[in-house]
Design a protein around this motif. Structure first.
Motif, PDB file in Angstrom:
ATOM      1  N   ILE A  45       0.827  -1.207   0.000  1.00 24.87           N
ATOM      2  CA  ILE A  45       0.000   0.000   0.000  1.00 24.87           C
ATOM      3  C   ILE A  45       0.862   1.257   0.000  1.00 24.87           C
ATOM      4  CG2 ILE A  45      -1.692   1.316   1.332  1.00 24.87           C
ATOM      5  CD1 ILE A  45      -2.729  -1.419   2.373  1.00 24.87           C
ATOM      6  N   ALA A  46       1.900   1.297   0.829  1.00 23.51           N
ATOM      7  CA  ALA A  46       2.724   2.506   0.927  1.00 23.51           C
ATOM      8  C   ALA A  46       3.439   2.822  -0.394  1.00 23.51           C
ATOM      9  CB  ALA A  46       3.727   2.377   2.072  1.00 23.51           C
ATOM     10  N   PRO A  47       4.058   1.855  -1.082  1.00 23.14           N
ATOM     11  CA  PRO A  47       4.621   2.180  -2.398  1.00 23.14           C
ATOM     12  C   PRO A  47       3.565   2.630  -3.409  1.00 23.14           C
ATOM     13  CG  PRO A  47       5.642   0.195  -1.543  1.00 23.14           C
ATOM     14  CD  PRO A  47       4.505   0.524  -0.630  1.00 23.14           C
ATOM     15  N   GLN A  48       2.366   2.052  -3.335  1.00 19.72           N
ATOM     16  CA  GLN A  48       1.304   2.517  -4.229  1.00 19.72           C
ATOM     17  C   GLN A  48       0.950   3.972  -3.929  1.00 19.72           C
ATOM     18  OE1 GLN A  48      -1.458  -0.826  -3.409  1.00 19.72           O
ATOM     19  NE2 GLN A  48      -1.467  -1.194  -5.620  1.00 19.72           N
ATOM     20  N   MET A  49       0.853   4.321  -2.658  1.00 17.07           N
ATOM     21  CA  MET A  49       0.567   5.703  -2.297  1.00 17.07           C
ATOM     22  C   MET A  49       1.705   6.634  -2.710  1.00 17.07           C
ATOM     23  SD  MET A  49      -2.400   6.290  -1.226  1.00 17.07           S
ATOM     24  CE  MET A  49      -1.978   7.987  -0.846  1.00 17.07           C
ATOM     25  N   ALA A  50       2.958   6.148  -2.624  1.00 13.03           N
ATOM     26  CA  ALA A  50       4.087   6.974  -3.067  1.00 13.03           C
ATOM     27  C   ALA A  50       3.977   7.287  -4.554  1.00 13.03           C
ATOM     28  CB  ALA A  50       5.410   6.266  -2.761  1.00 13.03           C
ATOM     29  N   ALA A  51       3.545   6.305  -5.328  1.00 18.39           N
ATOM     30  CA  ALA A  51       3.351   6.530  -6.764  1.00 18.39           C
ATOM     31  C   ALA A  51       2.231   7.533  -7.003  1.00 18.39           C
ATOM     32  CB  ALA A  51       3.044   5.207  -7.461  1.00 18.39           C
ATOM     33  N   ILE A  52       1.119   7.377  -6.302  1.00 17.57           N
ATOM     34  CA  ILE A  52      -0.017   8.277  -6.466  1.00 17.57           C
ATOM     35  C   ILE A  52       0.351   9.705  -6.066  1.00 17.57           C
ATOM     36  CG2 ILE A  52      -2.335   8.805  -5.607  1.00 17.57           C
ATOM     37  CD1 ILE A  52      -2.703   5.719  -5.330  1.00 17.57           C
ATOM     38  N   ALA A  53       1.070   9.853  -4.970  1.00 13.45           N
ATOM     39  CA  ALA A  53       1.437  11.184  -4.484  1.00 13.45           C
ATOM     40  C   ALA A  53       2.443  11.877  -5.387  1.00 13.45           C
ATOM     41  CB  ALA A  53       1.997  11.083  -3.069  1.00 13.45           C
ATOM     42  N   SER A  54       3.342  11.115  -5.980  1.00 16.34           N
ATOM     43  CA  SER A  54       4.441  11.696  -6.753  1.00 16.34           C
ATOM     44  C   SER A  54       4.180  11.761  -8.243  1.00 16.34           C
ATOM     45  CB  SER A  54       5.721  10.872  -6.529  1.00 16.34           C
ATOM     46  OG  SER A  54       5.562   9.553  -7.052  1.00 16.34           O
ATOM     47  N   GLY A  55       3.355  10.856  -8.769  1.00 15.72           N
ATOM     48  CA  GLY A  55       3.235  10.732 -10.213  1.00 15.72           C
ATOM     49  C   GLY A  55       4.446  10.085 -10.844  1.00 15.72           C
ATOM     50  N   ALA A  56       5.203   9.329 -10.061  1.00 19.00           N
ATOM     51  CA  ALA A  56       6.387   8.614 -10.557  1.00 19.00           C
ATOM     52  C   ALA A  56       6.115   7.109 -10.553  1.00 19.00           C
ATOM     53  CB  ALA A  56       7.602   8.912  -9.682  1.00 19.00           C
ATOM     54  N   PHE A  57       6.857   6.381 -11.363  1.00 21.05           N
ATOM     55  CA  PHE A  57       6.897   4.934 -11.223  1.00 21.05           C
ATOM     56  C   PHE A  57       7.623   4.608  -9.918  1.00 21.05           C
ATOM     57  CE2 PHE A  57       6.396   5.406 -15.784  1.00 21.05           C
ATOM     58  CZ  PHE A  57       5.503   4.386 -16.101  1.00 21.05           C
ATOM     59  N   VAL A  58       7.132   3.622  -9.203  1.00 27.35           N
ATOM     60  CA  VAL A  58       7.789   3.153  -7.986  1.00 27.35           C
ATOM     61  C   VAL A  58       8.253   1.723  -8.213  1.00 27.35           C
ATOM     62  CG1 VAL A  58       7.509   2.566  -5.551  1.00 27.35           C
ATOM     63  CG2 VAL A  58       6.547   4.696  -6.444  1.00 27.35           C
ATOM     64  N   LEU A  59       9.532   1.511  -7.995  1.00 23.99           N
ATOM     65  CA  LEU A  59      10.136   0.180  -8.084  1.00 23.99           C
ATOM     66  C   LEU A  59      10.574  -0.228  -6.692  1.00 23.99           C
ATOM     67  CD1 LEU A  59      12.494   0.693 -11.176  1.00 23.99           C
ATOM     68  CD2 LEU A  59      10.032   0.233 -11.154  1.00 23.99           C
ATOM     69  N   SER A  60      10.301  -1.471  -6.316  1.00 25.25           N
ATOM     70  CA  SER A  60      10.695  -1.938  -4.995  1.00 25.25           C
ATOM     71  C   SER A  60      11.167  -3.381  -5.080  1.00 25.25           C
ATOM     72  CB  SER A  60       9.514  -1.829  -4.024  1.00 25.25           C
ATOM     73  OG  SER A  60       9.932  -2.113  -2.705  1.00 25.25           O
ATOM     74  N   SER A  61      12.331  -3.652  -4.486  1.00 21.66           N
ATOM     75  CA  SER A  61      12.866  -5.013  -4.364  1.00 21.66           C
ATOM     76  C   SER A  61      13.070  -5.316  -2.883  1.00 21.66           C
ATOM     77  CB  SER A  61      14.188  -5.150  -5.125  1.00 21.66           C
ATOM     78  OG  SER A  61      13.995  -5.005  -6.515  1.00 21.66           O
ATOM     79  N   ASN A  62      13.019  -6.606  -2.529  1.00 20.25           N
ATOM     80  CA  ASN A  62      13.014  -6.975  -1.117  1.00 20.25           C
ATOM     81  C   ASN A  62      13.858  -8.216  -0.872  1.00 20.25           C
ATOM     82  OD1 ASN A  62      12.271  -6.834   1.606  1.00 20.25           O
ATOM     83  ND2 ASN A  62      10.289  -7.828   1.307  1.00 20.25           N
ATOM     84  N   ARG A  63      14.291  -8.354   0.369  1.00 17.80           N
ATOM     85  CA  ARG A  63      14.874  -9.614   0.828  1.00 17.80           C
ATOM     86  C   ARG A  63      13.767 -10.660   0.958  1.00 17.80           C
ATOM     87  NH1 ARG A  63      19.640  -9.438   4.268  1.00 17.80           N
ATOM     88  NH2 ARG A  63      20.682  -7.421   4.108  1.00 17.80           N
ATOM     89  N   VAL A  64      14.179 -11.928   1.031  1.00 19.66           N
ATOM     90  CA  VAL A  64      13.204 -12.987   1.264  1.00 19.66           C
ATOM     91  C   VAL A  64      13.850 -14.071   2.123  1.00 19.66           C
ATOM     92  CG1 VAL A  64      13.809 -14.282  -0.840  1.00 19.66           C
ATOM     93  CG2 VAL A  64      11.515 -14.512   0.146  1.00 19.66           C
ATOM     94  N   ASP A  65      13.052 -14.634   3.060  1.00 21.76           N
ATOM     95  CA  ASP A  65      13.458 -15.822   3.807  1.00 21.76           C
ATOM     96  C   ASP A  65      12.190 -16.529   4.274  1.00 21.76           C
ATOM     97  OD1 ASP A  65      12.508 -14.439   6.026  1.00 21.76           O
ATOM     98  OD2 ASP A  65      14.462 -14.230   6.988  1.00 21.76           O
TER      99      ASP A  65
END
Length: 254
Positions: A184-204
């Motif tokens: 949700i937060a990256p989606q809101m960052a995209a909506i607020a900025s009008g930018a593409f948001v890319l996010s990568s994460n660790r996994v275990d």
């Protein structure tokens, strides 16, 4: 460079699993002819933020591991590589967002400013702050880039701040759990900025959720990674982010 082929990923926290995953990512990026790759937060060492006390030997080992892998970034060329690494500078312990390309080499862009201090994420005890700076970086002339490193994506005012600087892409490298707020937060960052948001994460298996994301300037989830598909690539049109700045809610005057 209006259109760009971008790749996000999830990479293992466990070190024995990380080595083959890195080799697989290198092969995938070359096969896909990716132009930009985002790595997770501090991907080159096991997560030490679970420990509530700063330990100099642990820091030094993790810093050395990052230095080794930073020298291997050319394996991902000709793609631009984004990520974070840890370093010691004037006695301060930093988590620094960077870009790397074969044309321009390494460039430090943004030091993480907001740190949690809770179970499994005692980052405030491990890291120091640099002066607060959320300034867009211009990478290879055509790309305006901002970083919101993990927890920073919860501070939506800085996403809007990047939008006012005409950011095309906001990079959100994560070391994050399975909570839905990390979508949700990256989606809101995209909506607020009008930018593409890319996010990568660790996994275990227990703490980190994986689930790399590509989100368009209106908050639409274009692609996400999974255990079965740890890398995804999407063609994006940077002009879409330029047009998005002229539409709601980016056009609302403060």
């Amino acid at each position: 460079m209006s259109c760009m082929r971008v790749t996000v990923c999830e990479l293992p926290d466990e070190r024995q699993a990380f080595a083959p995953a890195w080799e697989a990512l290198v092969a995938y990026v070359k096969e896909q002819k990716s132009e930009l790759v985002l790595l997770p937060e501090l991907p080159f060492s096991a997560w030490f933020g679970r420990t509530p006390e700063f330990k100099a030997d642990v820091w030094q080992r993790a810093e050395a591991e990052h230095e080794v892998m930073m020298r291997r970034l050319p394996e991902l060329a000709p793609a631009i590589v984004l990520g974070t690494h840890l370093l010691t500078e004037e006695g301060r312990h930093l988590n620094r967002g960077f870009s790397w390309s074969s044309a321009d080499g390494y460039r430090g862009i943004h030091d993480k400013y907001y740190f949690p201090d809770e179970e499994d994420f005692y980052e405030r005890r491990w890291f120091d702050r640099s002066p607060r700076d959320f300034t867009v970086a211009h990478v290879q002339q055509d790309l305006a880039l901002g970083f919101l490193i993990c927890t920073e994506v919860m501070f939506n005012e800085w996403a809007r701040h990047y939008g006012r600087q005409d950011a095309n892409i906001i990079a959100v490298p994560r070391a994050a759990t399975r909570h839905e707020r990390w979508v949700i937060a990256p989606q809101m960052a995209a909506i607020a900025s009008g930018a593409f948001v890319l996010s990568s994460n660790r996994v275990d298996e227990h703490l980190f959720s994986g689930r790399g994301l590509v989100i368009d300037p209106d908050g639409k989830l274009l692609a996400e990674t999974s255990r079965e598909k740890p890398f995804v690539t999407v063609d994006i049109d940077l002009e879409q982010s330029t047009q998005a700045k002229r539409t709601y809610p980016r056009d609302v005057v403060e």
